[in-house]
Design a protein around this motif. Structure first.
Motif, PDB file in Angstrom:
ATOM      1  N   ASP A 102       0.848  -1.382  -0.051  1.00 19.91           N
ATOM      2  CA  ASP A 102       0.031   0.111   0.139  1.00 19.91           C
ATOM      3  C   ASP A 102       0.862   1.260   0.089  1.00 19.91           C
ATOM      4  O   ASP A 102       0.565   2.340  -0.685  1.00 19.91           O
ATOM      5  CB  ASP A 102      -1.105   0.102   1.271  1.00 19.91           C
ATOM      6  N   LYS A 103       1.873   1.070   0.667  1.00 17.37           N
ATOM      7  CA  LYS A 103       2.884   2.320   0.913  1.00 17.37           C
ATOM      8  C   LYS A 103       4.509   1.891   0.828  1.00 17.37           C
ATOM      9  O   LYS A 103       4.617   1.190   1.726  1.00 17.37           O
ATOM     10  CB  LYS A 103       2.467   3.240   2.302  1.00 17.37           C
ATOM     11  N   VAL A 105       2.608  -1.215  -6.108  1.00 15.15           N
ATOM     12  CA  VAL A 105       2.881  -0.429  -5.031  1.00 15.15           C
ATOM     13  C   VAL A 105       1.891   0.702  -5.406  1.00 15.15           C
ATOM     14  O   VAL A 105       1.729   1.290  -6.482  1.00 15.15           O
ATOM     15  CB  VAL A 105       4.359   0.149  -5.119  1.00 15.15           C
ATOM     16  N   LYS A 106       0.943   0.944  -4.249  1.00 13.93           N
ATOM     17  CA  LYS A 106       0.077   1.991  -4.529  1.00 13.93           C
ATOM     18  C   LYS A 106       0.384   3.267  -4.313  1.00 13.93           C
ATOM     19  O   LYS A 106      -0.188   4.397  -4.909  1.00 13.93           O
ATOM     20  CB  LYS A 106      -1.069   1.760  -3.506  1.00 13.93           C
ATOM     21  N   GLN A 107       1.460   3.622  -3.180  1.00 15.82           N
ATOM     22  CA  GLN A 107       1.984   4.914  -3.044  1.00 15.82           C
ATOM     23  C   GLN A 107       3.306   5.047  -2.603  1.00 15.82           C
ATOM     24  O   GLN A 107       3.696   4.153  -1.680  1.00 15.82           O
ATOM     25  CB  GLN A 107       1.102   5.475  -2.067  1.00 15.82           C
ATOM     26  N   ILE A 108       3.846   6.146  -3.150  1.00 16.82           N
ATOM     27  CA  ILE A 108       5.349   6.177  -2.588  1.00 16.82           C
ATOM     28  C   ILE A 108       5.500   7.409  -1.923  1.00 16.82           C
ATOM     29  O   ILE A 108       4.769   8.435  -2.147  1.00 16.82           O
ATOM     30  CB  ILE A 108       6.358   6.499  -3.893  1.00 16.82           C
ATOM     31  N   TYR A 109       6.305   7.174  -0.751  1.00 12.66           N
ATOM     32  CA  TYR A 109       6.479   8.475  -0.052  1.00 12.66           C
ATOM     33  C   TYR A 109       8.163   8.627   0.020  1.00 12.66           C
ATOM     34  O   TYR A 109       8.623   7.682   0.344  1.00 12.66           O
ATOM     35  CB  TYR A 109       6.029   8.276   1.566  1.00 12.66           C
ATOM     36  N   ASP A 110       8.606  10.052  -0.137  1.00 14.89           N
ATOM     37  CA  ASP A 110       9.962  10.026  -0.580  1.00 14.89           C
ATOM     38  C   ASP A 110      10.432  11.161   0.153  1.00 14.89           C
ATOM     39  O   ASP A 110       9.712  12.219   0.711  1.00 14.89           O
ATOM     40  CB  ASP A 110      10.103  10.146  -2.122  1.00 14.89           C
ATOM     41  N   SER A 111      11.717  11.199   0.530  1.00 21.46           N
ATOM     42  CA  SER A 111      12.358  12.500   1.203  1.00 21.46           C
ATOM     43  C   SER A 111      12.482  13.691   0.277  1.00 21.46           C
ATOM     44  O   SER A 111      12.655  14.680   0.925  1.00 21.46           O
ATOM     45  CB  SER A 111      13.637  11.886   1.905  1.00 21.46           C
ATOM     46  N   ILE A 168       2.788   5.650 -10.528  1.00 18.81           N
ATOM     47  CA  ILE A 168       2.595   5.560  -9.077  1.00 18.81           C
ATOM     48  C   ILE A 168       2.412   7.123  -8.368  1.00 18.81           C
ATOM     49  O   ILE A 168       3.532   7.568  -8.363  1.00 18.81           O
ATOM     50  CB  ILE A 168       3.692   4.596  -8.500  1.00 18.81           C
ATOM     51  N   PRO A 169       1.434   7.138  -7.526  1.00 16.07           N
ATOM     52  CA  PRO A 169       1.515   8.428  -6.823  1.00 16.07           C
ATOM     53  C   PRO A 169       2.902   8.593  -6.013  1.00 16.07           C
ATOM     54  O   PRO A 169       3.264   7.771  -5.239  1.00 16.07           O
ATOM     55  CB  PRO A 169       0.209   8.420  -6.101  1.00 16.07           C
ATOM     56  N   PHE A 170       3.416   9.952  -6.147  1.00 17.91           N
ATOM     57  CA  PHE A 170       4.612  10.018  -5.255  1.00 17.91           C
ATOM     58  C   PHE A 170       4.462  11.299  -4.342  1.00 17.91           C
ATOM     59  O   PHE A 170       4.136  12.389  -4.957  1.00 17.91           O
ATOM     60  CB  PHE A 170       5.596  10.473  -6.433  1.00 17.91           C
TER      61      PHE A 170
END
Ligand SMILES: [Zn+2]
Length: 296
Positions: free
Chosen positions: A90-91, A114-120, A141-143
């Protein structure tokens, strides 16, 4: 049955029952517990991927992966995740773009939905980083670039609070990419675990200055593989964890963990778990109690 025999039986029954209860109890916020990875609503697995970080969070309704280990472990990582029955992530959270954190990203993006990426939000010139971005764009993929103050909801009363990096990044330190790692506190009722990426003492100092009280956590994922540039004394004081988990490879070229870091943990009576010796370390919690188990 005479009364002495009756009492003997009672003592045996009580002893066996206590032993069964204690067998599942490696740590607890309150009282004893018999939580296992199979029955806990929340599990966090600090996966044994050699030198690097890959942390699998299984919330009740969501699968979250924090970092993807280094390139040599990428096939093993995919195998480990598949063996858990995972098909969708999911994340995916990438704390910072060093090889030992994004090395398996492309393989993960290819093998799973992969539904969503969280990045620095930090950029580098490495081919690994470019391949990671290309794959994300290809799959649309939403970023999301995260910064301190944001929260990521995992459902079922579980949340990740982002404590770093700030919108204005740390510059001029000896390791800016590390120091601008995503630091996230996983909170589930009374249980909490601080995920630090490779944040070093400059990032720790910034978080302390902002609000030291938010750092307090039951379990700490040791910063930067137990290096001496992380786990500063004031930071440990504020986090005040009962256990620390160090993710690292056996005989790694960086000589992690640093003996001075281990000593700091020992002095503070923090239980130490390390993936080079213990294999994958699993934390299970029901929001009240928690258990930590080792693969070996
Ligand atoms: Zn690292």
């Amino acid at each position: 049955m005479n009364s002495i025999r009756k009492w003997s039986w009672l003592v045996i029954v009580v002893t066996v029952f206590s032993m069964v209860l204690m067998a599942g109890c490696k740590g607890g916020i309150a009282g004893s517990n018999n939580l296992t990875a199979a029955n806990a609503p929340l599990t966090v697995k600090v996966l044994d991927v050699g030198q690097g970080d890959a942390i699998l969070i299984r919330a009740k309704d969501q699968v979250v992966l924090v970092d993807t280990g280094d390139v040599p472990a990428k096939d093993e990582l995919v195998k480990m995740l598949k063996s858990q029955g995972i098909t969708t992530i999911d994340k995916l959270i990438i704390t910072h773009p060093h090889a030992d954190h994004i090395g398996g990203a492309t393989a993960v993006l290819q093998a799973f939905t992969v539904k969503q990426i969280y990045d620095s939000g930090q950029k580098t010139t490495s081919n690994l980083y470019k391949q990671y971005l290309t794959q994300i764009q290809k799959k649309s993929i939403p970023f999301t670039v995260v910064s301190a103050g944001m929260t990521i909801d995992l459902g079922s009363d579980m949340v990740l609070t982002i404590l770093a990096p700030d919108k204005s990044p740390i510059t001029g330190s000896e390791a800016d990419l590390n120091n601008n790692s995503i630091v996230a506190k996983l909170v589930y009722q009374n249980f909490s675990m601080l995920l630090t990426g490779d944040a070093e003492s400059e990032s720790e100092a910034r978080m302390l200055k902002k609000d030291a009280s938010t750092l307090k956590s039951v379990v700490l994922k040791s910063g930067h593989h137990g290096s001496r540039t992380s786990s500063s004394v004031p930071f440990l004081q504020a986090v005040s964890p009962e256990a620390a988990i160090i993710s690292l490879g056996a005989n790694n070229e960086y000589h992690h963990p640093h003996p001075s870091t281990l000593k700091k943990y020992q002095d503070k009576k923090i239980a130490i778990y390390r993936t080079d010796k213990d294999g994958t370390v699993t934390v299970s919690s029901d929001g009240k109690n928690y258990t930590i188990t080792k693969e070996r």
